[in-house]
Design an enzyme around this catalytic site. Structure first.
Site, short mmCIF file in Angstrom:
data_model
loop_
_atom_site.label_atom_id
_atom_site.label_comp_id
_atom_site.label_asym_id
_atom_site.label_seq_id
_atom_site.Cartn_x
_atom_site.Cartn_y
_atom_site.Cartn_z
N SER A 1 0.60 -0.96 0.21
CA SER A 1 -0.22 0.04 0.34
C SER A 1 0.76 1.33 -0.01
O SER A 1 0.23 2.53 -0.55
CB SER A 1 -0.66 0.11 0.71
N HIS B 1 -1.18 -2.68 -7.40
CA HIS B 1 -1.73 -2.38 -6.24
C HIS B 1 -3.59 -1.69 -5.78
O HIS B 1 -3.92 -1.19 -6.70
CB HIS B 1 -1.15 -0.83 -5.61
N GLU C 1 -3.31 0.52 -9.17
CA GLU C 1 -2.34 1.62 -9.59
C GLU C 1 -1.27 0.70 -10.10
O GLU C 1 -1.18 -0.56 -8.96
CB GLU C 1 -2.00 1.61 -7.87
P1 NAD Z 1 -4.07 -9.46 5.65
O1 NAD Z 1 -3.24 -9.14 7.52
O2 NAD Z 1 -5.42 -9.61 5.70
O3 NAD Z 1 -2.90 -10.64 5.04
C1 NAD Z 1 -1.97 -10.83 5.62
C2 NAD Z 1 -1.63 -11.76 5.29
O4 NAD Z 1 0.11 -12.91 4.77
C3 NAD Z 1 -1.90 -13.80 6.74
O5 NAD Z 1 -3.35 -14.54 6.06
C4 NAD Z 1 -0.61 -14.28 6.98
O6 NAD Z 1 -0.02 -14.74 7.67
C5 NAD Z 1 -0.18 -13.55 5.49
N1 NAD Z 1 1.67 -13.45 5.80
C6 NAD Z 1 2.55 -12.57 7.13
N2 NAD Z 1 3.25 -12.83 6.47
C7 NAD Z 1 3.55 -13.70 5.86
C8 NAD Z 1 5.19 -14.21 5.31
N3 NAD Z 1 6.52 -13.97 5.35
N4 NAD Z 1 4.62 -15.22 3.92
C9 NAD Z 1 3.95 -15.75 3.76
N5 NAD Z 1 2.27 -14.95 4.56
C10 NAD Z 1 2.50 -13.80 5.09
O7 NAD Z 1 -3.66 -8.42 5.48
P2 NAD Z 1 -4.30 -7.77 3.71
O8 NAD Z 1 -4.87 -6.54 4.28
O9 NAD Z 1 -4.98 -8.52 2.80
O10 NAD Z 1 -2.65 -6.53 3.07
C11 NAD Z 1 -1.89 -7.47 2.50
C12 NAD Z 1 -1.22 -6.59 1.97
O11 NAD Z 1 -1.84 -5.47 0.72
C13 NAD Z 1 -0.60 -5.23 2.17
O12 NAD Z 1 0.91 -5.04 2.25
C14 NAD Z 1 -1.43 -4.51 2.40
O13 NAD Z 1 -0.37 -2.42 2.79
C15 NAD Z 1 -1.47 -4.20 1.20
N6 NAD Z 1 -3.09 -3.93 0.89
C16 NAD Z 1 -4.26 -3.96 1.81
C17 NAD Z 1 -5.54 -3.04 1.64
C18 NAD Z 1 -6.40 -3.14 2.32
O14 NAD Z 1 -7.46 -1.94 2.26
N7 NAD Z 1 -6.08 -4.17 3.34
C19 NAD Z 1 -5.17 -2.33 0.66
C20 NAD Z 1 -4.28 -2.64 -0.72
C21 NAD Z 1 -2.96 -3.27 -1.00
#
Ligand code: NAD
Length: 292
Positions: A119, A140, A152
């Site tokens: 993000s 993104h 993005e």
């Molecule tokens: P989340 O917490 O729902 O999921 C993250 C997952 O990654 C978890 O299941 C965790 O077990 C896993 N994980 C952690 N470390 C790991 C590793 N070393 N190897 C494999 N798996 C691992 O988080 P999310 O909301 O899905 O966000 C994930 C990414 O997407 C982040 O970089 C976030 O900034 C980005 N993002 C989030 C959003 C949002 O609205 N939540 C929007 C766009 C981008």
């Protein structure tokens, strides 16, 4: 370039959504997560989404079954070695992402494209940790991925034109609208969105209004589909805090300082929808939880 196998790293809310979209667009997709519980949750969540689409008449039962047939879930990183594209959607922590990309770099073919769904973290810095930074790019997606149209596309300093074009075109194949952004903290979406959410949390922290009224002002006054505190819960308060910290550090500007209430709620594990409680609780319908 032939994209025969897509790997999605992280089976959380973003990774699952990204994998669902790839599989629905006909790509064989493997989801990797460290946590077995996350994989089960991912499988159940995607199956539920597809079942609901069938019930609503938006998807045929055959297409649902074919989509599920293109998906696999694994906790064995070696299963990703043949992938042509790796999309990373793990926790928003620079060190964890760098370490994971290093492992992928050693495992995958040198032709594989690496894309991060970060993000806010600098794509150029993430790309600096792999052997082929010209094959590294930011992709993104927005949450929820199957619903939101925008992607993005962030070019790192070294990203090649060919990789950029492949990912831009691929986003259209997925039914998304790609927007090209330079590698700058928060890109466009979170540079604008997160300070607004942070300011809404400051309004709550300073006792200016209730959480419901803050959300109502932005919904009814600005025509936003959901209020900023509801949206923060939806995104995840840990993710919101990570992003604010990146903006604060990388712009070195105090206007991006994270609200202390945001920090405190993350410390308390009140991360929003994914933990069942943030500004609201999510056992049934959203309702107020914290005292302020
Ligand atoms: P989340 O917490 O729902 O999921 C993250 C997952 O990654 C978890 O299941 C965790 O077990 C896993 N994980 C952690 N470390 C790991 C590793 N070393 N190897 C494999 N798996 C691992 O988080 P999310 O909301 O899905 O966000 C994930 C990414 O997407 C982040 O970089 C976030 O900034 C980005 N993002 C989030 C959003 C949002 O609205 N939540 C929007 C766009 C981008």
């Amino acid at each position: 370039m032939n994209l025969n196998l897509i790997a999605v790293l992280g089976g959380g809310q973003m990774g699952s959504g990204i994998a669902q979209v790839f599989a629905q667009s006909g790509f064989k997709t493997v989801i990797y997560d460290l946590a077995a519980g996350a994989l089960d949750k991912s499988k159940a969540g995607i199956t539920k989404n597809l079942d609901r689409a069938v019930e609503k008449g938006k998807l045929s039962a055959e297409d649902r079954d074919a989509t599920l047939g293109r998906l696999t879930w694994t906790s064995n990183l070696a299963d990703l070695s043949e992938s042509d594209l790796v999309v990373e959607a793990i926790i928003e922590k620079l060190e964890t992402k760098l370490q994971t990309w290093k492992q992928l770099d050693e495992l995958c073919r040198p032709t594989a494209i690496f894309a991060s769904n970060t993000s806010s973290l600098p794509i150029t810095q993430l790309a600096g940790g792999v052997s082929h930074p010209e094959r590294f790019i930011g992709m993104h997606f927005m949450n929820p991925v199957p619903v939101m149209q925008l992607v993005e596309i962030i070019r790192g300093y070294m990203t090649s034109d060919a990789v950029y074009q492949t990912i831009f075109d691929l986003s259209k194949t997925l039914g998304k609208v790609p927007v090209t952004v330079e590698d700058s903290p928060g890109f466009i979406s979170n540079r604008i969105l997160m300070p607004m959410i942070n300011e809404a949390i400051f309004c709550l922290y300073e006792g200016i209004a209730t959480k419901e009224d803050i959300d109502t002002v932005m919904k009814l006054g600005m025509n936003h589909p959901m209020g900023p505190l509801t949206l923060a819960d939806f995104i995840g308060l840990d993710t919101c805090l990570f992003i604010m910290e990146v903006l604060y550090r990388d712009f070195a500007d105090s206007k991006y300082r994270p609200c202390p209430l945001l920090r405190k709620m993350v410390q308390a594990g009140q991360l929003g929808r994914k933990t069942g409680a943030g500004f609201y609780t999510y056992d049934t319908a959203p309702k107020a939880v914290a005292a302020k």
